[in-house]
Structures are given as structure tokens and as C-alpha cells.
Design a protein around this motif. Sequence first.
Motif, PDB file in Angstrom:
ATOM      1  N   GLY A   1      12.340   5.370   4.627  1.00 45.34           N
ATOM      2  CA  GLY A   1      12.912   4.655   5.772  1.00 45.34           C
ATOM      3  C   GLY A   1      14.261   4.043   5.477  1.00 45.34           C
ATOM      4  O   GLY A   1      15.123   3.954   6.349  1.00 45.34           O
ATOM      5  N   GLY A   2      14.468   3.632   4.229  1.00 45.80           N
ATOM      6  CA  GLY A   2      15.742   3.019   3.861  1.00 45.80           C
ATOM      7  C   GLY A   2      16.698   3.974   3.191  1.00 45.80           C
ATOM      8  O   GLY A   2      17.759   3.553   2.707  1.00 45.80           O
TER       9      GLY A   2
ATOM     10  N   GLY B   1       0.824  -1.200   0.000  1.00 42.94           N
ATOM     11  CA  GLY B   1       0.000   0.000   0.000  1.00 42.94           C
ATOM     12  C   GLY B   1       0.858   1.249   0.000  1.00 42.94           C
ATOM     13  O   GLY B   1       2.102   1.196   0.007  1.00 42.94           O
ATOM     14  N   PHE B   2       0.205   2.405   0.007  1.00 42.02           N
ATOM     15  CA  PHE B   2       0.941   3.664  -0.110  1.00 42.02           C
ATOM     16  C   PHE B   2       1.834   3.925   1.095  1.00 42.02           C
ATOM     17  O   PHE B   2       2.962   4.409   0.950  1.00 42.02           O
ATOM     18  N   SER B   3       1.355   3.618   2.285  1.00 44.93           N
ATOM     19  CA  SER B   3       2.182   3.839   3.483  1.00 44.93           C
ATOM     20  C   SER B   3       3.442   2.985   3.429  1.00 44.93           C
ATOM     21  O   SER B   3       4.535   3.438   3.811  1.00 44.93           O
ATOM     22  N   ASP B   4       3.297   1.748   2.970  1.00 49.28           N
ATOM     23  CA  ASP B   4       4.466   0.882   2.832  1.00 49.28           C
ATOM     24  C   ASP B   4       5.437   1.465   1.813  1.00 49.28           C
ATOM     25  O   ASP B   4       6.660   1.419   1.999  1.00 49.28           O
ATOM     26  N   ALA B   5       4.907   2.031   0.737  1.00 51.79           N
ATOM     27  CA  ALA B   5       5.771   2.653  -0.264  1.00 51.79           C
ATOM     28  C   ALA B   5       6.569   3.804   0.346  1.00 51.79           C
ATOM     29  O   ALA B   5       7.776   3.947   0.097  1.00 51.79           O
ATOM     30  N   LEU B   6       5.913   4.641   1.159  1.00 53.11           N
ATOM     31  CA  LEU B   6       6.638   5.738   1.806  1.00 53.11           C
ATOM     32  C   LEU B   6       7.752   5.219   2.707  1.00 53.11           C
ATOM     33  O   LEU B   6       8.858   5.772   2.740  1.00 53.11           O
ATOM     34  N   ARG B   7       7.452   4.158   3.466  1.00 58.90           N
ATOM     35  CA  ARG B   7       8.484   3.598   4.357  1.00 58.90           C
ATOM     36  C   ARG B   7       9.659   3.060   3.554  1.00 58.90           C
ATOM     37  O   ARG B   7      10.819   3.207   3.949  1.00 58.90           O
TER      38      ARG B   7
ATOM     39  N   ALA C   1      16.750  -3.314  -2.419  1.00 55.86           N
ATOM     40  CA  ALA C   1      17.698  -3.525  -1.323  1.00 55.86           C
ATOM     41  C   ALA C   1      17.060  -3.147   0.008  1.00 55.86           C
ATOM     42  O   ALA C   1      17.292  -3.809   1.031  1.00 55.86           O
ATOM     43  N   THR C   2      16.255  -2.106   0.014  1.00 55.93           N
ATOM     44  CA  THR C   2      15.567  -1.699   1.238  1.00 55.93           C
ATOM     45  C   THR C   2      14.478  -2.690   1.614  1.00 55.93           C
ATOM     46  O   THR C   2      14.283  -3.001   2.794  1.00 55.93           O
ATOM     47  N   LYS C   3      13.779  -3.199   0.624  1.00 53.22           N
ATOM     48  CA  LYS C   3      12.682  -4.135   0.889  1.00 53.22           C
ATOM     49  C   LYS C   3      13.191  -5.378   1.603  1.00 53.22           C
ATOM     50  O   LYS C   3      12.592  -5.843   2.571  1.00 53.22           O
TER      51      LYS C   3
END
Length: 473
Positions: free
Chosen positions: A194-195, A184-190, A338-340
Amino acid sequence: MPESWVNSAERVGADLHLQLAATGPRRAALARALREAIQDGRLGTGVRLPPYRSLAADLGLARNTVADAYAELVAEGWLTARQGSGTRVAERAVPAKPARLPKKAATASRAPAHNLLQGQPDASSFPRNAWSTSTRRALAAAPNEAFGPGDPRGRIELRTALAHYLARVRGVRTSPERIVICSGFSDALRLLFGGGVLRGALAVEAYGLAFHRALLAAEGVRTVPLGLDDHGTRTEELAGRRAVRAALLTPAHQFPLGGPLAPARRNAAIDWARAGGGVVIEDDYDGELRYDREPVGAVQALDPDHVLYVGSASKSLSTALRLGWMVLPERLVDPVLATKGQRERWTSVVDQLTFADLITSGAYDRHIRQMRQRYRDRRNRLTAVLAERAPHIEVTGIAAGLHAVLRLPPGTEASTVKAASWLGLALDGLAGYRHPDADTPPLDGLVVGYATPPDHAYAAALDALCQILPAMP
């Protein structure tokens, strides 16, 4: 007390996890362990036990020991044994006591009498039959490797289906290799912030989701608001924001005010990104759901190397599905992957395969068309009721999405929201969406989610809404 798993590959019956006393007769220890499993509910009524030969092999006991323990529990009424049916847990007069719920769970908050919160599609509209059909078909066709360690980009079936669908419906220019599936969009922002994939300050619209601002703040990202007017976000202001490296926009349907981004301002955002190597993040949260005309195409099509397109199924299907996608500039694909990293962040393979089939079979298009008609009717009912009962209240924004903004007389928003709470009507005021540093003058208004109530409750929700609106000044 040694613990033993009963999991013979040859046995028929339930898996068991038994604790046998280390000392004493083995038959008595087994009978006691089985009684405890029945008493605490681990073995429910009617559950079939393994044949005594299999159980003996798993526990390292003599066959006669297990057979005698079974016979003892049958005689006591704990088990039943019938030819051809095996040994099963018997019907019991006293059911197992239910687990005691934590005190907090017993004091859950009461649901509102009328729900007009934004961002929630009508839960009853989820296409259960089509989703079930696609699940069966997708599972039957899926290769074995789909259920092993996979590609952090997401399943190729879904990425391929999305590449074709987004090109056809939203004008997006991409290939499956540049699509990464997320939740979802929040996960995309993280993933993006976040990374450290994207660094520096982020320009955002003066009105937007406070949840997203809080999420970004938790990742150490400073958000800089851009002004808004009748032509959408003032993207020309980006040129004066030297610390800003990315801009988050909702160009098809500004959230929550509801206007589209004017063509000149789309171009201004692209020019800014090209000039300084920046990135425009396009949140296309409800781009397919426009009712007065064909949806405007995605900004991403103007420059796929400088626009990062994000979409999800939360508005078209369900917020519970947790399925989204990023269409990335090529240079950002590897950093995002790499972040995922860990597979715990990956979306369910079954959901991905099902959604891919839903798209390729045409069922998703049919569902979208049905929802457009349904939500168009909902919005039309809202505007008609207001025209009749509160003609001084203006419905702003284009006819699109799952919500509308009602403009209120200056200084009346807080009291109106409080009146809604007293009446059991759940909705939001505009104040909670305004960026605390915005230069845009505060607007008084209500954000009304007309898609949320089920059909049978919509008329009552509209009636409650009219009751709390301020009178004509």
C-alpha cells in the motif's frame, strides 16, 4: 444550553457532563440536569455524585445552590444521602429504557450448527490465566515511557523476545532492529504494497487465500500464480516472470494444500531473489504447529537479505489478538517505518508487553506444546473416523497446522459443499482458494478446520462431515 464538565481533581464521585439552562433559577436548572442524566442512563443506580462543594466549584455555583438541589432530588426519591456513603443515585422502580437497536442488528445471521472453518484455533484454548499473569507482571515492570509516544517498530521488549524466540524455534536470523510489529499478515501486506515499499507484480501460489488476493488487487498489485505439485510451489517458474519483483510463499505448510516446499525449490526461490534483487515474502502462519516431526526451519535463514519473514499469533493464540511481526531485510526497515507512520496503526502496547513476558517466562512455549498435543489428537481423530466411515476419502498434506484437506472424487466438490450447507456444517471447498489465472488443474476437495470446534462439539461435527461426503465411486 451551556455544557459543563464536572471534573474537579479534588472531588470524589462520578465524572459528570451536565447541560444547564442559560436562564432561570440555577438550583432548578441543576436539579433538572441531574434528573435528565439519571433518566437517560448516564447516571446509573448506585453511582456516587461529587460532594456538593466540589460540584459547586466545577459549575461556578454557590454551595447552597448545589446542596438545595441535592436535597430536592433526595426528597423526590432520585437520590439517597447517608452519612459516610455520600450522595448516590437511588434504586428506581422504572429502569431506563434500553437503546433501540438498528434493524440490521436484530437480524443477525444464525451461527452454523457445526463449524469446521479453517484458520480458527479453538477459542476455549486461549491461555487466560497465563495471559493475565503476564499482563500484571509486564505492567508492573514497564517503564513510564512505554505509555507515551513510542517506536513505530514496536516495543523493544517484544522485538528482543521475538528475536531470541524465532532464532531458537524457527531458525530465523535477525536482530530486534530488523523486526517491525504489525497487527497481522494482512496488515503486513498493506504496509509493504500500500505504501509502495515493494513494487511490481507479485508471484503467489496457485492456491491461497482469496482475501489476500483481493487486498492486493485493491492496492493495485497484479498477482501472478505459480504452479503446485507434490513437491510444493514450482519456484523454478520465477525465472520466467520478468515483471515479478516479489514472491509470496508458505514454505513450511503450503496453504491450503498442506505440503512443505522441497529443499531444491527453497534454493530456487533464493537464487531467483539474489539474481534479480527480488524479495521472497515468507508467510510462516503455523510453522510451530507440526505434529509428525520437528518443524522445518524458516527459509529466511538461507538469506536474511532477500527473505522477508512474517508471523503472527493468530493461529497459536487467537485471531482476536491482532498481533504480528515482520523480520525485514535491513534495506526495507526504514521504508516500512515511513509507511507505517501514524500511531493509529500501531498494535496495543499492553498486548506487546504481555506477549513479550509470555515468551520470556516460558509460558508461550508451554502453551505451544499443549496445543500441538491437542491439535495432533484432533487430526488423528479426523483421520481415524474417515478411515472407518469413508476410507475412499484421502487426507492430504503433512500433519501440521489447524486444517486438513480432504480430496474428493472429480466433479463432486460443489454438491458436497451444498450438502454441508443444508446440514448446517460450515467448511470450505478448494475452488475458492484457486487463483483465477492458475495453470494448475482444478482440484476437488474440502478444507476442514479441525481446530475450530470446542471439544464437546467435535464428535458431532465429524459425524456431520461424514454424512455429506460423496459415496465411493
